[in-house]
Design a protein around this motif. Sequence first.
Motif, PDB file in Angstrom:
ATOM      1  N   GLY A 264      -5.742   6.908  10.447  1.00 37.87           N
ATOM      2  CA  GLY A 264      -5.969   4.817  10.009  1.00 37.87           C
ATOM      3  C   GLY A 264      -4.836   4.557   9.824  1.00 37.87           C
ATOM      4  N   HIS A 265      -3.451   4.569  10.330  1.00 30.45           N
ATOM      5  CA  HIS A 265      -2.825   3.267  10.508  1.00 30.45           C
ATOM      6  C   HIS A 265      -2.617   3.168  12.179  1.00 30.45           C
ATOM      7  CE1 HIS A 265       0.081   4.359   7.299  1.00 30.45           C
ATOM      8  NE2 HIS A 265       0.483   5.633   7.443  1.00 30.45           N
ATOM      9  N   THR A 266      -3.214   3.965  12.534  1.00 31.08           N
ATOM     10  CA  THR A 266      -3.655   3.144  14.075  1.00 31.08           C
ATOM     11  C   THR A 266      -4.582   2.631  14.485  1.00 31.08           C
ATOM     12  OG1 THR A 266      -5.099   5.195  14.785  1.00 31.08           O
ATOM     13  CG2 THR A 266      -2.687   5.319  15.642  1.00 31.08           C
ATOM     14  N   MET A 267      -5.522   2.468  12.959  1.00 27.10           N
ATOM     15  CA  MET A 267      -7.050   1.843  12.830  1.00 27.10           C
ATOM     16  C   MET A 267      -6.007   0.153  12.316  1.00 27.10           C
ATOM     17  SD  MET A 267      -9.264   4.105  12.208  1.00 27.10           S
ATOM     18  CE  MET A 267     -10.712   5.304  13.710  1.00 27.10           C
ATOM     19  N   GLY A 268      -5.395  -0.049  11.723  1.00 22.54           N
ATOM     20  CA  GLY A 268      -4.835  -1.633  11.232  1.00 22.54           C
ATOM     21  C   GLY A 268      -4.536  -0.818   9.311  1.00 22.54           C
ATOM     22  N   ALA A 269      -4.647   0.825   9.272  1.00 22.11           N
ATOM     23  CA  ALA A 269      -4.341   0.502   7.865  1.00 22.11           C
ATOM     24  C   ALA A 269      -2.524   0.961   7.825  1.00 22.11           C
ATOM     25  CB  ALA A 269      -4.970   1.628   6.709  1.00 22.11           C
ATOM     26  N   VAL A 270      -1.819   0.285   6.351  1.00 23.06           N
ATOM     27  CA  VAL A 270      -2.295  -0.218   5.125  1.00 23.06           C
ATOM     28  C   VAL A 270      -1.653  -1.911   5.763  1.00 23.06           C
ATOM     29  CG1 VAL A 270      -2.691  -1.316   2.980  1.00 23.06           C
ATOM     30  CG2 VAL A 270      -3.270   1.967   3.853  1.00 23.06           C
ATOM     31  N   THR A 271      -2.507  -2.839   5.980  1.00 18.91           N
ATOM     32  CA  THR A 271      -1.619  -4.638   6.768  1.00 18.91           C
ATOM     33  C   THR A 271      -1.315  -5.012   5.223  1.00 18.91           C
ATOM     34  OG1 THR A 271      -3.677  -5.725   6.360  1.00 18.91           O
ATOM     35  CG2 THR A 271      -2.946  -5.328   8.158  1.00 18.91           C
ATOM     36  N   ASN A 272       0.099  -5.521   5.639  1.00 17.05           N
ATOM     37  CA  ASN A 272       0.681  -6.378   4.484  1.00 17.05           C
ATOM     38  C   ASN A 272      -0.494  -6.429   3.387  1.00 17.05           C
ATOM     39  OD1 ASN A 272       2.726  -4.849   5.606  1.00 17.05           O
ATOM     40  ND2 ASN A 272       4.145  -6.416   5.817  1.00 17.05           N
ATOM     41  N   SER A 273      -1.146  -7.523   3.494  1.00 19.61           N
ATOM     42  CA  SER A 273      -2.315  -8.611   3.196  1.00 19.61           C
ATOM     43  C   SER A 273      -3.111  -7.481   2.356  1.00 19.61           C
ATOM     44  CB  SER A 273      -2.606  -9.770   3.976  1.00 19.61           C
ATOM     45  OG  SER A 273      -3.144  -9.120   5.015  1.00 19.61           O
ATOM     46  N   ALA A 274      -3.603  -6.670   2.624  1.00 16.80           N
ATOM     47  CA  ALA A 274      -4.278  -5.315   2.225  1.00 16.80           C
ATOM     48  C   ALA A 274      -3.259  -5.963   0.120  1.00 16.80           C
ATOM     49  CB  ALA A 274      -4.473  -4.467   2.580  1.00 16.80           C
ATOM     50  N   PRO A 275      -4.988  -5.368  -0.665  1.00 21.44           N
ATOM     51  CA  PRO A 275      -5.055  -5.086  -2.405  1.00 21.44           C
ATOM     52  C   PRO A 275      -3.620  -3.985  -1.749  1.00 21.44           C
ATOM     53  CG  PRO A 275      -7.419  -5.765  -2.034  1.00 21.44           C
ATOM     54  CD  PRO A 275      -6.751  -5.879  -0.065  1.00 21.44           C
ATOM     55  N   ASN A 276      -3.061  -3.961  -3.167  1.00 27.58           N
ATOM     56  CA  ASN A 276      -2.309  -2.915  -3.459  1.00 27.58           C
ATOM     57  C   ASN A 276      -1.191  -2.629  -1.951  1.00 27.58           C
ATOM     58  OD1 ASN A 276      -2.731  -3.479  -6.347  1.00 27.58           O
ATOM     59  ND2 ASN A 276      -4.635  -1.747  -5.782  1.00 27.58           N
ATOM     60  N   ALA A 277      -0.828  -3.226  -1.115  1.00 27.59           N
ATOM     61  CA  ALA A 277       0.064  -2.650  -0.313  1.00 27.59           C
ATOM     62  C   ALA A 277       1.031  -2.432  -0.462  1.00 27.59           C
ATOM     63  CB  ALA A 277      -0.279  -3.998   0.853  1.00 27.59           C
ATOM     64  N   THR A 278       1.562  -1.519  -0.173  1.00 26.12           N
ATOM     65  CA  THR A 278       3.141  -1.628   0.030  1.00 26.12           C
ATOM     66  C   THR A 278       4.464  -2.043   0.663  1.00 26.12           C
ATOM     67  OG1 THR A 278       3.339   0.506   1.001  1.00 26.12           O
ATOM     68  CG2 THR A 278       2.705   0.589  -1.308  1.00 26.12           C
ATOM     69  N   GLY A 279       4.230  -2.592   1.737  1.00 29.30           N
ATOM     70  CA  GLY A 279       4.695  -3.251   2.577  1.00 29.30           C
ATOM     71  C   GLY A 279       5.713  -2.257   3.783  1.00 29.30           C
ATOM     72  N   ALA A 280       4.908  -1.107   3.310  1.00 30.76           N
ATOM     73  CA  ALA A 280       5.439  -0.490   4.219  1.00 30.76           C
ATOM     74  C   ALA A 280       4.060   0.705   5.100  1.00 30.76           C
ATOM     75  CB  ALA A 280       6.413   0.921   3.628  1.00 30.76           C
ATOM     76  N   GLY A 281       2.479  -0.069   5.071  1.00 33.51           N
ATOM     77  CA  GLY A 281       2.303   1.010   5.648  1.00 33.51           C
ATOM     78  C   GLY A 281       0.514   1.413   4.962  1.00 33.51           C
ATOM     79  N   HIS A 282       1.161   1.287   3.446  1.00 29.88           N
ATOM     80  CA  HIS A 282       0.449   2.067   2.229  1.00 29.88           C
ATOM     81  C   HIS A 282      -0.035   1.557   1.182  1.00 29.88           C
ATOM     82  CE1 HIS A 282       3.981   5.477   4.765  1.00 29.88           C
ATOM     83  NE2 HIS A 282       2.184   6.185   4.840  1.00 29.88           N
ATOM     84  N   CYS A 283      -0.682   2.011   0.849  1.00 36.69           N
ATOM     85  CA  CYS A 283      -0.862   1.306  -0.505  1.00 36.69           C
ATOM     86  C   CYS A 283      -0.731   1.535  -2.201  1.00 36.69           C
ATOM     87  CB  CYS A 283      -2.864   0.894  -0.007  1.00 36.69           C
ATOM     88  SG  CYS A 283      -3.251   2.371  -0.139  1.00 36.69           S
ATOM     89  N   HIS A 284      -0.801   1.311  -3.529  1.00 36.12           N
ATOM     90  CA  HIS A 284      -0.485   1.648  -4.422  1.00 36.12           C
ATOM     91  C   HIS A 284      -1.247   2.507  -5.367  1.00 36.12           C
ATOM     92  CE1 HIS A 284       3.753   0.594  -4.836  1.00 36.12           C
ATOM     93  NE2 HIS A 284       3.272  -1.192  -3.855  1.00 36.12           N
TER      94      HIS A 284
END
Length: 198
Positions: free
Chosen positions: A158-178
Amino acid sequence: PHYTLVYARPANVGSRYGTIAPKLRAEAYKMSAFLDAESQSVNPDAGRRMPFICDADAPRVLDVTIPAVGGGGVEFNALVDSLKQTGLSFNDPTGNERYAVFVDAESSTGASGTGHVFSNDSSPGASNSNNRGGLYAVQYRYDGADAPVWSTMLHEIGHTMGAVTNSAPNATGAGHCHDDQDLMCYQDGFGDAQYSPT
């Protein structure tokens, strides 16, 4: 892009290719089935399968030896450098091949996996850096998992497909979401406290 499965073992670790390669293939089928079911839950007419490189009727598993690893474990960038030395591509703007790697060694950071992501690039279209070839999704051997685990590998893919960019909803800023609503979301210690398990 398509993915090639890789079994990478340090030179000071005995080969388990005969054991791990069938498990990697089995976990690849699980990843593909999960992705297909999830995509059909959104649109029943739009199932998706993981694009793995195959030999005959089964996913190819490359058998690669990397330099010996000490007791501190393998470091991600050093691993990628070693894999590049075997002829695998890296960060190729025109390439289509990516790699899902099981490393028969622990991570130097204690992580279960690591994957490339360009978290600051949310631009639409083919020029997005996350559309490059030569990106790596890595699962390390970790406590309780000395063999491939589909969910760990798919998270890193998923990371290699672009998950999770910093502009995504609830992004942590470290490649994940909350919000914990999918495989990429968990409380990683970064960002604000929006995490909810439901």
